[in-house]
Scaffold this motif. Sequence first.
Motif, PDB file in Angstrom:
ATOM      1  N   ILE A  30       0.833  -1.290  -0.448  1.00 39.61           N
ATOM      2  CA  ILE A  30       0.320  -0.225  -0.471  1.00 39.61           C
ATOM      3  C   ILE A  30       0.706   0.966   0.191  1.00 39.61           C
ATOM      4  N   PRO A  31       1.328   1.657  -1.285  1.00 36.45           N
ATOM      5  CA  PRO A  31       2.186   2.488  -1.192  1.00 36.45           C
ATOM      6  C   PRO A  31       1.665   4.023  -0.987  1.00 36.45           C
ATOM      7  N   ASN A  32       0.579   4.364  -1.271  1.00 35.42           N
ATOM      8  CA  ASN A  32       0.009   5.584  -1.533  1.00 35.42           C
ATOM      9  C   ASN A  32       0.137   5.814   0.222  1.00 35.42           C
ATOM     10  N   ARG A  33      -0.024   4.872   1.107  1.00 34.38           N
ATOM     11  CA  ARG A  33      -0.223   5.366   2.611  1.00 34.38           C
ATOM     12  C   ARG A  33       0.687   6.646   3.240  1.00 34.38           C
ATOM     13  N   LYS A  34       1.699   6.767   2.062  1.00 37.31           N
ATOM     14  CA  LYS A  34       2.539   8.186   2.143  1.00 37.31           C
ATOM     15  C   LYS A  34       1.637   9.388   2.472  1.00 37.31           C
ATOM     16  N   TYR A  35       0.575   8.942   1.565  1.00 40.18           N
ATOM     17  CA  TYR A  35      -0.204  10.586   1.563  1.00 40.18           C
ATOM     18  C   TYR A  35      -1.368  10.559   2.661  1.00 40.18           C
ATOM     19  N   LEU A  36      -0.951   9.924   3.563  1.00 35.41           N
ATOM     20  CA  LEU A  36      -1.960  10.092   5.046  1.00 35.41           C
ATOM     21  C   LEU A  36      -1.000  11.527   5.208  1.00 35.41           C
ATOM     22  N   GLY A  37      -2.534  12.253   6.378  1.00 36.37           N
ATOM     23  CA  GLY A  37      -1.575  13.456   7.196  1.00 36.37           C
ATOM     24  C   GLY A  37      -1.521  12.411   8.443  1.00 36.37           C
TER      25      GLY A  37
ATOM     26  N   MET B 229      -8.152   3.804  -2.847  1.00 34.12           N
ATOM     27  CA  MET B 229      -8.834   4.817  -2.684  1.00 34.12           C
ATOM     28  C   MET B 229      -8.172   5.883  -1.728  1.00 34.12           C
ATOM     29  N   LEU B 230      -7.056   5.494  -1.098  1.00 37.34           N
ATOM     30  CA  LEU B 230      -5.921   6.961  -0.318  1.00 37.34           C
ATOM     31  C   LEU B 230      -4.841   7.261  -1.921  1.00 37.34           C
ATOM     32  N   ASP B 231      -5.414   7.315  -3.359  1.00 38.56           N
ATOM     33  CA  ASP B 231      -4.887   7.668  -4.444  1.00 38.56           C
ATOM     34  C   ASP B 231      -5.373   9.093  -3.973  1.00 38.56           C
ATOM     35  N   PRO B 232      -4.634  10.244  -3.936  1.00 40.22           N
ATOM     36  CA  PRO B 232      -5.066  11.788  -3.024  1.00 40.22           C
ATOM     37  C   PRO B 232      -6.860  12.262  -4.564  1.00 40.22           C
TER      38      PRO B 232
ATOM     39  N   PRO C 219      -8.693  11.586   5.402  1.00 36.89           N
ATOM     40  CA  PRO C 219      -7.525  11.810   6.231  1.00 36.89           C
ATOM     41  C   PRO C 219      -6.373  11.458   5.123  1.00 36.89           C
ATOM     42  N   VAL C 220      -6.795  11.865   3.868  1.00 37.78           N
ATOM     43  CA  VAL C 220      -5.646  11.960   2.867  1.00 37.78           C
ATOM     44  C   VAL C 220      -4.942  13.251   2.214  1.00 37.78           C
ATOM     45  N   GLU C 221      -4.171  13.739   3.118  1.00 41.45           N
ATOM     46  CA  GLU C 221      -3.256  15.459   3.221  1.00 41.45           C
ATOM     47  C   GLU C 221      -3.520  15.886   1.525  1.00 41.45           C
ATOM     48  N   ALA C 222      -2.684  14.968   1.077  1.00 39.83           N
ATOM     49  CA  ALA C 222      -2.612  15.290  -0.691  1.00 39.83           C
ATOM     50  C   ALA C 222      -4.015  15.672  -1.511  1.00 39.83           C
TER      51      ALA C 222
ATOM     52  N   LEU D  30      -6.766  17.324   0.275  1.00 40.68           N
ATOM     53  CA  LEU D  30      -6.914  18.206  -0.138  1.00 40.68           C
ATOM     54  C   LEU D  30      -7.309  19.099  -1.383  1.00 40.68           C
ATOM     55  N   LYS D  31      -5.775  19.465  -1.809  1.00 41.04           N
ATOM     56  CA  LYS D  31      -6.061  20.179  -2.579  1.00 41.04           C
ATOM     57  C   LYS D  31      -6.522  20.625  -4.394  1.00 41.04           C
ATOM     58  N   TYR D  32      -7.250  18.673  -3.772  1.00 39.57           N
ATOM     59  CA  TYR D  32      -7.729  18.629  -5.636  1.00 39.57           C
ATOM     60  C   TYR D  32      -9.338  18.804  -4.949  1.00 39.57           C
ATOM     61  N   LEU D  33      -9.993  18.895  -4.235  1.00 43.32           N
ATOM     62  CA  LEU D  33     -10.922  19.282  -3.439  1.00 43.32           C
ATOM     63  C   LEU D  33     -11.300  20.717  -3.708  1.00 43.32           C
ATOM     64  N   PRO D  34     -13.008  21.184  -4.170  1.00 47.17           N
ATOM     65  CA  PRO D  34     -12.929  22.352  -4.597  1.00 47.17           C
ATOM     66  C   PRO D  34     -12.981  23.738  -2.939  1.00 47.17           C
ATOM     67  N   LYS D  35     -12.459  24.449  -3.012  1.00 49.83           N
ATOM     68  CA  LYS D  35     -11.893  25.208  -2.073  1.00 49.83           C
ATOM     69  C   LYS D  35     -13.085  25.491  -1.011  1.00 49.83           C
ATOM     70  N   SER D  36     -13.640  25.604  -1.487  1.00 49.04           N
ATOM     71  CA  SER D  36     -14.754  25.853  -0.086  1.00 49.04           C
ATOM     72  C   SER D  36     -15.221  24.866   0.902  1.00 49.04           C
ATOM     73  N   VAL D  37     -14.604  23.896   0.300  1.00 52.78           N
ATOM     74  CA  VAL D  37     -14.647  22.350   1.041  1.00 52.78           C
ATOM     75  C   VAL D  37     -13.500  22.825   1.839  1.00 52.78           C
ATOM     76  N   ARG D  38     -12.815  22.317   0.969  1.00 54.00           N
ATOM     77  CA  ARG D  38     -11.373  22.484   1.340  1.00 54.00           C
ATOM     78  C   ARG D  38     -10.647  23.552   2.748  1.00 54.00           C
ATOM     79  N   ASP D  39     -11.476  24.350   2.558  1.00 50.13           N
ATOM     80  CA  ASP D  39     -11.674  25.976   3.694  1.00 50.13           C
ATOM     81  C   ASP D  39     -12.388  25.808   5.061  1.00 50.13           C
ATOM     82  N   ASP D  40     -13.489  25.084   5.031  1.00 45.68           N
ATOM     83  CA  ASP D  40     -14.984  25.111   5.605  1.00 45.68           C
ATOM     84  C   ASP D  40     -13.890  24.527   7.220  1.00 45.68           C
TER      85      ASP D  40
END
Lengths: 270, 357
Positions: B111-118, B285-288, B303-306, B308-318
């Motif tokens: 599960i290499p994609n675990r590195k994206y977790l916050g 599923m852990l792929d950003p 919990p996948v911190e990476a 966040l940048k793909y989420l709309p700003k209104s969601v991310r900054d909520d």
Amino acid sequence: MKNNKRVFFLVPYLLWIVLFVILPLLLIGWYSITDTNGHFTLENYQRFFGSGTFLRMSLNSLWYAFLITLFTLVISYPAAYLLTKMKHQQFWLLLIILPTWINLLLKAYAFIGILGTHGMVNQFLQLFGLGPVNMLFTNFAFILVAVYIEIPFMILPIYNAIADINPAVIQASEDLGASKWQTFRYVLWPLSWPGVESGIQAIFIPSLSLFMLTRLIGGNRVITLGTAIEEYFMTTMNWNMGATIGVILIVMMIVVMLITGQRKKGRTRK
Amino acid sequence: MKKLLWGISAILLVCLGLWGLSNKLLQSSAASGNHKLIIYNWGDYIDPDLISKFEKQTGYRVTYQTFDSNEAMYTKIKQGGTAYDLAVPSEYMVTKLRKAGLLEKLDLSKIPNRKYLGKNFIHQSFDPQNEYSLPYFWGTLGIIYNDKFVKAGSITSWNDLWNKKYRHNILLVDSARDIMGLSLASLGYSMNTTNTIELHLAKTKLDNLGSNVKAIIADELKMYMIQNEAAIGVTWSGEASEMLAANKHLHYVVPKPYSNLWFDNFVVPKTAKNPQAAYAFINFMLDPKNAAQNAEYVGYATPVEAALKYLPKSVRDDKQFYPDRKLVKRLEVFKDLSKSKVQEYNDLFLEFKMYVH
């Protein structure tokens, strides 16, 4: 051979009784006298009778069951009596039975809509300028809905009992100069008692352990033994304490049966 | 008597036959099972498009089954009737499953994609090395209020619930750990306390809340808040996000001084027939990008911190659902307490419910 056949027909019934009545009762009894590790103990009972919470809960259950039964009786008796005097009795009976065809949960949800802050009752009150009254999640709402649900189960046995009374008996009582009240008190009421008795048993006993309505309509502000049993079995998985409360509920029910049954015995002896 | 015996033996024979048949069926499904992945998750808790995308990418065939409570899931996994390859329990249930020996150790190299977790969401107390679980979604316990009845911004801490203004206007979620927990937090005690005195103090404080409580209910809370039945509700952020979507007057706050942080986690049960597929799915599923798509669909916090940048700003900054890191650090995760302590929490809570008037 003939005897053998009879035994054979008894098998399904016996299996049913053993599997779904006797075995569960034994299991409840067993769980109630063991602890979570399966060792014998009376601690559960000690806890029940030593705690104000449980005793108060029992009193609560009895009190609410009593109120529900009382109100149902007060409403159902005159209704059943009038029903025997009506034309098209079958039609009216059908109307009374009709609500029992609807799922209980559905009826409870309907009442949520009726009693809510923006529900029908409050909208009606607002026509007269009365502010929204908080009805949902009150003792009043709980008893109202419980009574509504139980009424058919009280009307039917009473109706049957009254319909069985020979009208000549009533006429005789009137001819002999009894007042309306006396006729009711000494003729109608005793003769219809078997119906009243089965009505009371059919309502008081389940009312002791109502728990779905206590949550949906009472908002868990009305706590009965049923609520406690649900919690011990589902949330904390302490089946032993849950079973103990179950045993106590069963004892309470037996007491109710004995009390209501006693009167009948006394009367037949006379 | 003879007939009785006949009847019984006939029933036994049928049982035997059915048992054999079911065994055979299971075996045949296991034989073709290398391309099958059975997922056991909460209802409506994944974007179905992602499942078809995963099937297309990897060639696995996904069977998606749902449960509605951790306890129900636990029972099913314990019975072992279905060979679930992947399940999504909450954190305390991860501990319980692990203690019961029902979990497979994760092969993290798959599960290499675990590195994206916050960082805030891994190495939690319930699984310090993430040997058995990886987070799927996370959230908080908090207060939802309706700005028709409560001035926006006037509720910031648990203690605000005790304000006399809100008489008969608060809905509580029917959960002993959470409600006792909020009282403990308001007193500054740990939400995982095992100290009997602290628990009794918390219960006494709760009793004073009694006159403000309108009802203590479960799923119906959502409906009542949406229909403006009550001014204030205490519930979880995931539920709150659904309510917010349905009623614009609602707001969610994570109260001071701190609150509960909960996780739903990927685990591989011992029943798994195809752990490779489960790893592939977790990794997918852990792929950003996928995590972002899923978070947008479900409405919970990922919990996948990476991602966040793909989420709309209104969601991310909520701040309601993605509170700032400082706050997240102060949140407390429920620990799996001993059976007798859980009983104590529940008994005190039941007592509180008795005296709500």
